[in-house]
Design a protein around this motif. Structure first.
Motif, PDB file in Angstrom:
ATOM      1  N   MET A 159       1.486   4.214  -3.005  1.00  0.00           N
ATOM      2  CA  MET A 159       1.498   5.671  -2.745  1.00  0.00           C
ATOM      3  C   MET A 159       2.756   6.311  -3.300  1.00  0.00           C
ATOM      4  SD  MET A 159       0.136   6.485   1.030  1.00  0.00           S
ATOM      5  CE  MET A 159      -0.553   5.134   1.917  1.00  0.00           C
ATOM      6  N   TRP A 209      -5.249  -6.992   5.474  1.00  0.00           N
ATOM      7  CA  TRP A 209      -4.428  -5.794   5.295  1.00  0.00           C
ATOM      8  C   TRP A 209      -2.966  -6.235   5.255  1.00  0.00           C
ATOM      9  CZ3 TRP A 209      -2.143  -2.390   9.451  1.00  0.00           C
ATOM     10  CH2 TRP A 209      -1.552  -1.250   8.869  1.00  0.00           C
ATOM     11  N   GLY A 228      -5.243   4.355   0.967  1.00  0.00           N
ATOM     12  CA  GLY A 228      -6.355   4.402   1.901  1.00  0.00           C
ATOM     13  C   GLY A 228      -6.196   5.661   2.719  1.00  0.00           C
ATOM     14  N   TYR A 242     -13.196   1.351   0.028  1.00  0.00           N
ATOM     15  CA  TYR A 242     -12.532   0.627  -1.058  1.00  0.00           C
ATOM     16  C   TYR A 242     -13.541  -0.186  -1.849  1.00  0.00           C
ATOM     17  CZ  TYR A 242      -8.641   1.450   2.147  1.00  0.00           C
ATOM     18  OH  TYR A 242      -7.738   2.035   2.995  1.00  0.00           O
ATOM     19  N   LYS A 271      -1.471   1.129  13.259  1.00  0.00           N
ATOM     20  CA  LYS A 271      -0.482   0.100  12.904  1.00  0.00           C
ATOM     21  C   LYS A 271       0.391  -0.249  14.109  1.00  0.00           C
ATOM     22  CE  LYS A 271       1.174   0.633   8.687  1.00  0.00           C
ATOM     23  NZ  LYS A 271       1.979   0.951   7.484  1.00  0.00           N
ATOM     24  N   ARG A 281      -7.677  -3.389  -5.567  1.00  0.00           N
ATOM     25  CA  ARG A 281      -8.342  -2.464  -4.652  1.00  0.00           C
ATOM     26  C   ARG A 281      -8.332  -1.061  -5.231  1.00  0.00           C
ATOM     27  NH1 ARG A 281      -5.988  -0.570   1.139  1.00  0.00           N
ATOM     28  NH2 ARG A 281      -4.972   0.942  -0.243  1.00  0.00           N
ATOM     29  N   LYS A 326      -8.381   7.687   9.636  1.00  0.00           N
ATOM     30  CA  LYS A 326      -9.418   7.687   8.608  1.00  0.00           C
ATOM     31  C   LYS A 326     -10.616   8.512   9.075  1.00  0.00           C
ATOM     32  CE  LYS A 326      -6.830   4.251   7.166  1.00  0.00           C
ATOM     33  NZ  LYS A 326      -5.876   4.200   6.113  1.00  0.00           N
ATOM     34  N   THR A 353       0.849  -1.197   0.000  1.00  0.00           N
ATOM     35  CA  THR A 353       0.000   0.000   0.000  1.00  0.00           C
ATOM     36  C   THR A 353       0.890   1.255   0.000  1.00  0.00           C
ATOM     37  OG1 THR A 353      -0.163  -0.258   2.392  1.00  0.00           O
ATOM     38  CG2 THR A 353      -2.050  -0.985   1.090  1.00  0.00           C
ATOM     39  N   ASN A 395     -10.350  -3.912   5.277  1.00  0.00           N
ATOM     40  CA  ASN A 395      -9.480  -3.384   4.228  1.00  0.00           C
ATOM     41  C   ASN A 395      -8.745  -4.590   3.662  1.00  0.00           C
ATOM     42  OD1 ASN A 395      -7.494  -2.165   2.695  1.00  0.00           O
ATOM     43  ND2 ASN A 395      -6.414  -1.222   4.424  1.00  0.00           N
TER      44      ASN A 395
HETATM   45  N1  GLU Z   1      -4.105   1.620   5.599  1.00  0.00           N
HETATM   46  C1  GLU Z   1      -3.956   2.383   4.412  1.00  0.00           C
HETATM   47  C2  GLU Z   1      -4.014   1.515   3.177  1.00  0.00           C
HETATM   48  O1  GLU Z   1      -4.281   0.343   3.289  1.00  0.00           O
HETATM   49  C3  GLU Z   1      -2.710   3.226   4.490  1.00  0.00           C
HETATM   50  C4  GLU Z   1      -1.427   2.579   4.077  1.00  0.00           C
HETATM   51  C5  GLU Z   1      -0.902   1.611   5.060  1.00  0.00           C
HETATM   52  O2  GLU Z   1      -0.535   2.001   6.154  1.00  0.00           O
HETATM   53  O3  GLU Z   1      -0.880   0.446   4.686  1.00  0.00           O
HETATM   54  O4  GLU Z   1      -3.847   2.021   2.096  1.00  0.00           O
END
Ligand code: GLU
Length: 399
Positions: A28, A133, A47, A331, A109, A375, A245, A24, A182
């Motif tokens: 980004m 996730w 996300g 999502y 996290k 996603r 979020k 993820t 997620n």
């Molecule tokens: N939780 C969000 C995502 O799944 C942010 C990125 C991450 O920390 O994984 O995109």
């Protein structure tokens, strides 16, 4: 002239050499690099809410700075933030937590990391429903635990108590639950959640409930927190929560854990030797987020609802794509197998084709344990979603 020593002999530790980088975060970064190069990128990867942090929360941070709240705080967080978290759960879910059961963490996290590392011994089995996730199995591996994945595709990605019962072995120690999920957007119905926790308690196991999408649920699904369960079930539970979020605060890095005081003490040992406390200023902002007006949350949910409706219809009109309605989070998680032809053999190929030839970022389902899916985050404006869907359609039609 001095020469730099060679790093070619650097040996990464066993623990980290097996770790996959976060897909993820990689999505980004890919989008960020394209934007920096001046590319018209459509970024449906992260996300991350596209809304600004509400003004009352920013003002609380400014006020904290002005008042000199710029020093260390207890690792568990300021009294003010702990009380705000306790107050929120009492108001919303009639749950009674003590301060000894609450810890502020650097994002949700870190709450999950602390909870796993302070519970898992080598080779303990940790149940992780698919799709998951991306960070769950990596954190378990870091703690030398063994991830045991539960397949849920047959039930449209909704976990059931029966699935959990079948996956338990004498080595099982923990299950990681995430509802709304997620990347699937699936919600575990409260009655099913209760049954799962009854099994967990009966077998003397533990559960982490990652509730970072807690407030983003679309009717007829309803908001549910495991905090509302009976205290004897809650003894087996660590809630990992997040401000990221709900209040569009991803960069502030504030989350929290709610767990029995022994587990919390152990988690705080881990935290006290790593990050210590969450940024003092962010803690003041987070306290205001829970104590202050909540209308920004309703506004964001209304906007996600509008986007979800548009997006689901548009995706399902693309030949070969199949996308069930997400019940929570933000999502869409369409199956792309029907679009895989010619050189596109996997969802990863589809996602790469989108990235390279259409400058559109989405996240491959494979990173979430669901090859064949991708996603799409709709935490982005409707304009950009419309452009993204056009580009996805072009790849689907070319395949
Ligand atoms: N939780 C969000 C995502 O799944 C942010 C990125 C991450 O920390 O994984 O995109």
């Amino acid at each position: 002239m001095t020469t730099q020593p060679s790093l070619s002999s650097f040996q990464v530790s066993e623990n980290v050499s097996h770790m996959k980088a976060s897909s993820t975060l990689a999505a980004m970064q890919a989008a960020e690099a394209m934007r920096a190069a001046g590319v018209d990128v459509v970024d449906l990867g992260p996300g991350e809410p596209d809304f600004d942090t509400p003004q009352n929360i920013k003002d609380a941070a400014s006020e904290a700075m002005r008042a000199g709240k710029t020093k260390y705080t207890p690792a568990a967080g300021t009294r003010e933030l702990q009380q705000a978290i306790i107050g929120f759960y009492h108001r919303e879910f009639h749950a009674n937590y003590e301060r000894s059961e609450v810890a502020a963490t650097s994002g949700g996290k870190q709450a999950i990391f602390n909870a796993v590392v302070s519970l898992i011994n080598p080779n303990d089995e940790v149940l992780i429903p698919k799709p998951y996730w991306v960070s769950f199995p990596e954190i378990v591996a870091f703690a030398s635990g063994k991830s045991i994945f539960i397949e849920t595709e047959e039930n449209d990605f909704v976990l059931t108590a029966d699935m959990v019962r079948r996956a338990i072995t004498p080595r099982t120690k923990l299950i990681i639950l995430n509802s709304p999920g997620n990347p699937s957007g699936r919600v575990i119905p409260p009655a099913e959640f209760l049954q799962i926790m009854e099994i967990v308690a009966e077998r003397d196991l533990y559960a982490i409930s990652d509730e970072c999408y807690l407030r983003f649920v679309y009717p007829p699904a309803t908001v549910f927190s495991a905090a509302s369960l009976r205290p004897e079930l809650r003894r087996h539970l660590c809630i990992a929560g997040s401000f990221s979020k709900t209040y569009a605060m991803t960069g502030w890095r504030v989350g929290y854990s709610l767990a029995n005081s022994e587990w919390t003490r152990a988690m705080l040992k881990v935290q006290s030797h790593s990050t210590s406390n969450v940024t003092s200023i962010s803690q003041a902002a987070a306290a205001e987020a829970f104590n202050g007006p909540q209308d920004s949350v309703a506004m964001m949910l209304a906007e996600y609802t509008r986007r979800r409706e548009w997006l689901l219809q548009a995706l399902n009109e693309i030949p070969g794509l199949r996308c069930p309605q997400p019940e929570g989070a933000f999502y869409a998680f369409p199956e792309v197998r029907g679009c895989l032809k010619g050189k596109l053999k996997t969802s990863g190929d589809f996602v790469n084709e989108l990235l390279e030839n259409e400058k559109t970022v989405v996240t491959d389902g494979a990173g979430f344990g669901a090859e064949g899916f991708m996603r799409i985050s709709y935490a982005t404006s409707l304009d950009r979603l419309e452009e993204g869907v056009k580009r996805i359609r072009r790849v689907a039609e070319r395949a």
